[in-house]
Design a protein around this motif. Structure first.
Motif, PDB file in Angstrom:
ATOM      1  N   ALA A 169       0.833  -1.215   0.000  1.00 50.27           N
ATOM      2  CA  ALA A 169       0.000   0.000   0.000  1.00 50.27           C
ATOM      3  C   ALA A 169       0.854   1.247   0.000  1.00 50.27           C
ATOM      4  N   SER A 170       1.939   1.202   0.767  1.00 46.59           N
ATOM      5  CA  SER A 170       2.791   2.388   0.828  1.00 46.59           C
ATOM      6  C   SER A 170       3.529   2.604  -0.491  1.00 46.59           C
ATOM      7  N   LEU A 171       3.738   1.488  -1.245  1.00 45.20           N
ATOM      8  CA  LEU A 171       4.369   1.630  -2.559  1.00 45.20           C
ATOM      9  C   LEU A 171       3.411   2.269  -3.554  1.00 45.20           C
ATOM     10  N   THR A 172       2.184   1.811  -3.505  1.00 49.02           N
ATOM     11  CA  THR A 172       1.214   2.388  -4.444  1.00 49.02           C
ATOM     12  C   THR A 172       0.780   3.780  -4.014  1.00 49.02           C
ATOM     13  N   ARG A 173       0.972   4.064  -2.723  1.00 50.24           N
ATOM     14  CA  ARG A 173       0.635   5.403  -2.235  1.00 50.24           C
ATOM     15  C   ARG A 173       1.882   6.016  -1.615  1.00 50.24           C
ATOM     16  N   PRO A 174       2.795   6.463  -2.435  1.00 51.15           N
ATOM     17  CA  PRO A 174       4.072   6.951  -1.911  1.00 51.15           C
ATOM     18  C   PRO A 174       3.939   8.200  -1.051  1.00 51.15           C
ATOM     19  N   HIS A 175       2.852   8.934  -1.199  1.00 54.48           N
ATOM     20  CA  HIS A 175       2.731  10.175  -0.422  1.00 54.48           C
ATOM     21  C   HIS A 175       1.715  10.043   0.686  1.00 54.48           C
ATOM     22  N   ALA A 176       1.505   8.813   1.091  1.00 59.75           N
ATOM     23  CA  ALA A 176       0.477   8.595   2.113  1.00 59.75           C
ATOM     24  C   ALA A 176       0.803   9.286   3.416  1.00 59.75           C
ATOM     25  N   LYS A 177       2.124   9.355   3.714  1.00 59.86           N
ATOM     26  CA  LYS A 177       2.479   9.951   5.003  1.00 59.86           C
ATOM     27  C   LYS A 177       2.455  11.475   4.974  1.00 59.86           C
ATOM     28  N   VAL A 178       2.396  12.003   3.778  1.00 59.22           N
ATOM     29  CA  VAL A 178       2.406  13.470   3.660  1.00 59.22           C
ATOM     30  C   VAL A 178       1.080  14.018   4.157  1.00 59.22           C
ATOM     31  N   LYS A 179       1.216  14.999   4.930  1.00 59.34           N
ATOM     32  CA  LYS A 179      -0.041  15.520   5.508  1.00 59.34           C
ATOM     33  C   LYS A 179      -0.863  16.222   4.434  1.00 59.34           C
ATOM     34  N   THR A 180      -2.137  15.989   4.471  1.00 59.34           N
ATOM     35  CA  THR A 180      -3.031  16.609   3.501  1.00 59.34           C
ATOM     36  C   THR A 180      -3.420  17.991   4.006  1.00 59.34           C
ATOM     37  N   PRO A 181      -3.229  18.993   3.187  1.00 58.70           N
ATOM     38  CA  PRO A 181      -3.492  20.337   3.684  1.00 58.70           C
ATOM     39  C   PRO A 181      -4.945  20.547   4.084  1.00 58.70           C
ATOM     40  N   THR A 182      -5.864  19.995   3.239  1.00 57.74           N
ATOM     41  CA  THR A 182      -7.280  20.234   3.549  1.00 57.74           C
ATOM     42  C   THR A 182      -7.908  19.047   4.238  1.00 57.74           C
ATOM     43  N   GLY A 183      -7.379  17.854   3.874  1.00 51.45           N
ATOM     44  CA  GLY A 183      -7.947  16.644   4.466  1.00 51.45           C
ATOM     45  C   GLY A 183      -9.192  16.181   3.754  1.00 51.45           C
ATOM     46  N   SER A 184      -9.585  16.846   2.685  1.00 49.59           N
ATOM     47  CA  SER A 184     -10.804  16.441   1.983  1.00 49.59           C
ATOM     48  C   SER A 184     -10.560  15.185   1.163  1.00 49.59           C
ATOM     49  N   GLU A 185     -11.619  14.421   0.998  1.00 46.64           N
ATOM     50  CA  GLU A 185     -11.506  13.158   0.270  1.00 46.64           C
ATOM     51  C   GLU A 185     -11.259  13.401  -1.209  1.00 46.64           C
ATOM     52  N   THR A 186     -11.876  14.415  -1.748  1.00 43.50           N
ATOM     53  CA  THR A 186     -11.725  14.734  -3.170  1.00 43.50           C
ATOM     54  C   THR A 186     -10.269  15.008  -3.503  1.00 43.50           C
ATOM     55  N   PHE A 187      -9.678  15.830  -2.667  1.00 43.07           N
ATOM     56  CA  PHE A 187      -8.279  16.185  -2.898  1.00 43.07           C
ATOM     57  C   PHE A 187      -7.391  14.942  -2.856  1.00 43.07           C
ATOM     58  N   ASP A 188      -7.660  14.123  -1.855  1.00 40.62           N
ATOM     59  CA  ASP A 188      -6.878  12.890  -1.697  1.00 40.62           C
ATOM     60  C   ASP A 188      -6.978  11.995  -2.924  1.00 40.62           C
ATOM     61  N   ARG A 189      -8.196  11.844  -3.405  1.00 37.08           N
ATOM     62  CA  ARG A 189      -8.430  10.953  -4.546  1.00 37.08           C
ATOM     63  C   ARG A 189      -7.738  11.482  -5.802  1.00 37.08           C
ATOM     64  N   VAL A 190      -7.866  12.768  -6.024  1.00 39.80           N
ATOM     65  CA  VAL A 190      -7.236  13.355  -7.212  1.00 39.80           C
ATOM     66  C   VAL A 190      -5.721  13.216  -7.111  1.00 39.80           C
ATOM     67  N   ARG A 191      -5.210  13.532  -5.926  1.00 39.88           N
ATOM     68  CA  ARG A 191      -3.764  13.454  -5.726  1.00 39.88           C
ATOM     69  C   ARG A 191      -3.263  12.022  -5.953  1.00 39.88           C
ATOM     70  N   ARG A 192      -4.022  11.089  -5.423  1.00 41.97           N
ATOM     71  CA  ARG A 192      -3.646   9.689  -5.572  1.00 41.97           C
ATOM     72  C   ARG A 192      -3.711   9.254  -7.041  1.00 41.97           C
ATOM     73  N   ALA A 193      -4.761   9.735  -7.710  1.00 42.74           N
ATOM     74  CA  ALA A 193      -4.921   9.368  -9.131  1.00 42.74           C
ATOM     75  C   ALA A 193      -3.764   9.911  -9.961  1.00 42.74           C
ATOM     76  N   VAL A 194      -3.359  11.140  -9.675  1.00 42.07           N
ATOM     77  CA  VAL A 194      -2.238  11.743 -10.413  1.00 42.07           C
ATOM     78  C   VAL A 194      -0.944  11.007 -10.080  1.00 42.07           C
ATOM     79  N   ALA A 195      -0.765  10.723  -8.805  1.00 39.22           N
ATOM     80  CA  ALA A 195       0.462  10.040  -8.377  1.00 39.22           C
ATOM     81  C   ALA A 195       0.536   8.637  -8.963  1.00 39.22           C
ATOM     82  N   ALA A 196      -0.624   8.015  -9.177  1.00 34.12           N
ATOM     83  CA  ALA A 196      -0.642   6.647  -9.706  1.00 34.12           C
ATOM     84  C   ALA A 196      -0.334   6.597 -11.198  1.00 34.12           C
TER      85      ALA A 196
END
Lengths: 188, 207
Positions: free
Chosen positions: A105-132
């Motif tokens: 999971a940490s490999l597929t989500r390399p920025h998981a430990k990075v704190k999310t500025p807003t914490g919103s789910e939308t932001f997380d999903r977009v960020r994850r999609a771009v990172a993937a």
């Protein structure tokens, strides 16, 4: 006209630097560090702290500035270095994670430990999609939609033809559409 | 349409994420310092590597010297022994060869001497021959004196001398026969004056 003036300024700065004027490098850093840091931040998945990468990028620029032949703008050249450095930075980070037997999971989500500025789910999903996205799709997306660079410059930075760039952008969009289908529907 | 939506979504996310942490004002100075350090490292690295290699070699040579020297000494000693053995064998072989050569030389000399000895005539035989010859000459002269010169007394003296000098010789026998014949002739002459003259035949046949 702006590009020409920019090129002339770049040539002057590079000329000064080559003549041994170190202050020219200070001005280059001053002019481009913001853009370079922003691009690195976006390419690396918005980690926030990109000081080390930025230092590496400008170190490479400092060491290679004498070989810069002003065939493109200094900004384009610095962005090319940024892309290369970000690629190697990501690669090293993945290797390090593998070395320390990180979870899948940490490999597929390399920025998981990075704190999310807003914490919103939308932001997380977009960020994850771009990172993937693979690097060859993520870089055009970032440069086109976030840096808002023209396709000419992007193809120059990445080192591919315009057609290839369009193909990559289309494929990247398709992937993002698949990943973010729900969000897009919500928008509709 | 979808492209715009994706773009909006991405830009909104980017805005929400915020920009990167502010880049240090001393970035250029830091970069310059790092570049300087890297140049020094690039320049000094070969020297450092060379120094490490030299030190390593030194340490290695120091640590491995003693056993190596001992091994070398052992090897040297065994080689010396082998050389000595070889030298002794060579000396022995040379001596043997010299002895064989000396024997051959001696044998050759012996053969030569034997050949020389064989070539030398027997002195006794020579002496006998000389004696024989002398006796014959005396008998022959005595025969001539008696037959051709009619000097009977001189001939008798000569025959007697042969008998006296060479009593064992065959010519002494002949001389005795001649003397006997002379005596017989003298005796016959006194008896009958017309006897034929004696001709010696044995002397001619023996010569």
């Amino acid at each position: 006209m702006v590009v020409m003036a920019e090129t002339i300024t770049d040539e002057l700065l590079v000329g000064q630097f080559n003549r041994g004027d170190e202050s020219a490098f200070d001005r280059i850093v001053e002019q481009h560090s913001g853009d370079v840091a922003a691009l690195a931040n976006r390419l690396l998945g918005w980690p926030g702290d990109v000081e080390d990468v930025t230092q590496d990028i400008f170190l490479a620029a400092y060491l290679g500035l004498k070989r810069f032949r002003c065939e493109c703008s200094l900004k384009t050249w610095l962005f090319t270095i940024t892309i290369n450095k970000c690629r190697s930075y990501r690669y090293k980070r993945i290797l390090r994670l593998r070395l320390f037997a990180a979870t899948k999971a940490s490999l597929t989500r390399p920025h998981a430990k990075v704190k999310t500025p807003t914490g919103s789910e939308t932001f997380d999903r977009v960020r994850r999609a771009v990172a993937a996205l693979p690097a060859k799709y993520r870089e055009p997306v970032v440069l086109r939609y976030l840096q808002e660079l023209p396709t000419d410059e992007i193809s120059q930075i990445i080192g591919i033809s315009k057609n290839a760039l369009q193909v990559r952008l289309t494929r990247a969009r398709r992937r993002l559409r698949q990943e973010l289908a729900e969000l897009i529907k919500e928008k509709l | 349409m979808t492209e715009d939506k994706i773009e909006n979504l991405l830009q909104k996310t980017d805005q929400m994420a915020g920009g990167p942490a502010s880049v240090s004002a001393k970035l250029s100075a830091v970069v310059r310092r790092r570049a300087h350090r890297r140049r020094i490292a690039t320049f000094a690295a070969p020297f450092a590597v060379a120094a490490v290699i030299i030190i390593g070699l030194g340490v290695w040579s120091i640590t491995t010297r003693t056993p190596k020297t001992t091994q070398d000494q052992e090897k040297l000693t065994s080689l010396e022994i082998q050389v000595k053995q070889l030298r002794a064998r060579t000396d022995a072989a040379l001596n043997l060869i010299q002895e064989v050569l000396e024997d051959e030389r001696r044998q050759r000399r012996l053969d030569e001497l034997e050949a020389q000895l064989a070539s030398i005539p027997d002195p006794l035989e020579e002496l006998q021959k000389q004696v024989d010859k002398t006796a014959f000459i005396l008998v022959y002269q005595a025969d001539r004196m008696y037959r051709e010169l009619n000097q009977t007394n001189s001939a008798v003296e000569a025959y007697n001398r042969v008998i006296a000098l060479f009593p064992q010789n065959r010519w002494a026998k002949v001389a005795r026969q001649r003397l006997a014949e002379i005596e017989n002739r003298k005796f016959n002459k006194t008896n009958s004056e017309g006897d034929s003259i004696w001709k010696p035949q044995n002397a001619q046949s023996s010569c």
